[in-house]
Motif scaffolding. Structure first.
Motif, PDB file in Angstrom:
ATOM      1  N   THR A  48       0.819  -1.217   0.000  1.00  0.00           N
ATOM      2  CA  THR A  48       0.000   0.000   0.000  1.00  0.00           C
ATOM      3  C   THR A  48       0.852   1.266   0.000  1.00  0.00           C
ATOM      4  O   THR A  48       0.325   2.350  -0.205  1.00  0.00           O
ATOM      5  N   LYS A  52       2.521   5.087  -6.754  1.00  0.00           N
ATOM      6  CA  LYS A  52       1.752   4.742  -7.955  1.00  0.00           C
ATOM      7  C   LYS A  52       2.147   5.586  -9.164  1.00  0.00           C
ATOM      8  O   LYS A  52       1.980   5.169 -10.300  1.00  0.00           O
ATOM      9  N   TYR A  58       1.481  -0.955 -10.774  1.00  0.00           N
ATOM     10  CA  TYR A  58       0.896  -1.415  -9.513  1.00  0.00           C
ATOM     11  C   TYR A  58      -0.617  -1.209  -9.519  1.00  0.00           C
ATOM     12  O   TYR A  58      -1.124  -0.185  -9.950  1.00  0.00           O
ATOM     13  N   ALA A  60      -4.135  -2.022  -6.883  1.00  0.00           N
ATOM     14  CA  ALA A  60      -4.577  -2.441  -5.552  1.00  0.00           C
ATOM     15  C   ALA A  60      -4.855  -3.943  -5.554  1.00  0.00           C
ATOM     16  O   ALA A  60      -5.398  -4.485  -6.512  1.00  0.00           O
ATOM     17  N   GLY A  61      -4.460  -4.614  -4.493  1.00  0.00           N
ATOM     18  CA  GLY A  61      -4.670  -6.052  -4.376  1.00  0.00           C
ATOM     19  C   GLY A  61      -3.461  -6.875  -4.778  1.00  0.00           C
ATOM     20  O   GLY A  61      -3.374  -8.050  -4.450  1.00  0.00           O
ATOM     21  N   GLN A  62      -2.521  -6.261  -5.502  1.00  0.00           N
ATOM     22  CA  GLN A  62      -1.303  -6.979  -5.860  1.00  0.00           C
ATOM     23  C   GLN A  62      -0.407  -7.069  -4.627  1.00  0.00           C
ATOM     24  O   GLN A  62      -0.220  -6.085  -3.934  1.00  0.00           O
ATOM     25  N   LYS A  92       2.889  -9.223   2.245  1.00  0.00           N
ATOM     26  CA  LYS A  92       2.119  -8.047   1.836  1.00  0.00           C
ATOM     27  C   LYS A  92       2.960  -7.090   0.994  1.00  0.00           C
ATOM     28  O   LYS A  92       2.537  -5.980   0.712  1.00  0.00           O
ATOM     29  N   TRP A  94       5.492  -5.911  -2.424  1.00  0.00           N
ATOM     30  CA  TRP A  94       5.286  -5.771  -3.873  1.00  0.00           C
ATOM     31  C   TRP A  94       6.576  -5.282  -4.508  1.00  0.00           C
ATOM     32  O   TRP A  94       7.351  -4.547  -3.885  1.00  0.00           O
TER      33      TRP A  94
END
Length: 104
Positions: A48, A52, A58, A60-62, A92, A94
């Motif tokens: 989160t 971006k 990216y 959301a949810g990845q 969590k 990325w």
């Protein structure tokens, strides 16, 4: 002769156990966001917080847990990653190499 052979076997077994435990501890080290490879890939331990604007790929949810490169369980807090040999990434997390896991 019997004692020296016995001592050799005991010491060999103890040495092998020490090496195995040492390798396992090193394999569980977490990747730091400041690691050069992690920085190059834009790795964040918390997805989160991904910039971006800098990483428009990216969405959301990845997260690492649903990435094809993640080697841990789907609900794991951390696990191995094919990109960071011998280190773990946050579940969590990325990075820009994110590839959706088939069936996820």
């Amino acid at each position: 002769m019997q004692n020296s052979r016995r001592q050799f076997m005991i010491l060999s077994a103890a040495g092998a156990c020490t090496l195995a435990l040492n390798g396992k501890a090193q394999a569980q080290a977490m990747v730091a966001e400041t690691d050069p490879q992690a920085t190059a890939l834009g790795y964040k331990a918390n997805a989160t917080t991904v910039d971006k604007a800098k990483y428009p790929k990216y969405a959301a949810g990845q997260a690492c847990t649903n990435c094809a490169l993640f080697q841990g369980k789907a609900d794991a807090a951390a696990g191995g990653c094919a990109l960071f040999a011998g280190k773990q990434v946050a579940g969590k997390g990325w990075c820009s190499a994110y590839a959706k896991k088939a069936g996820a």
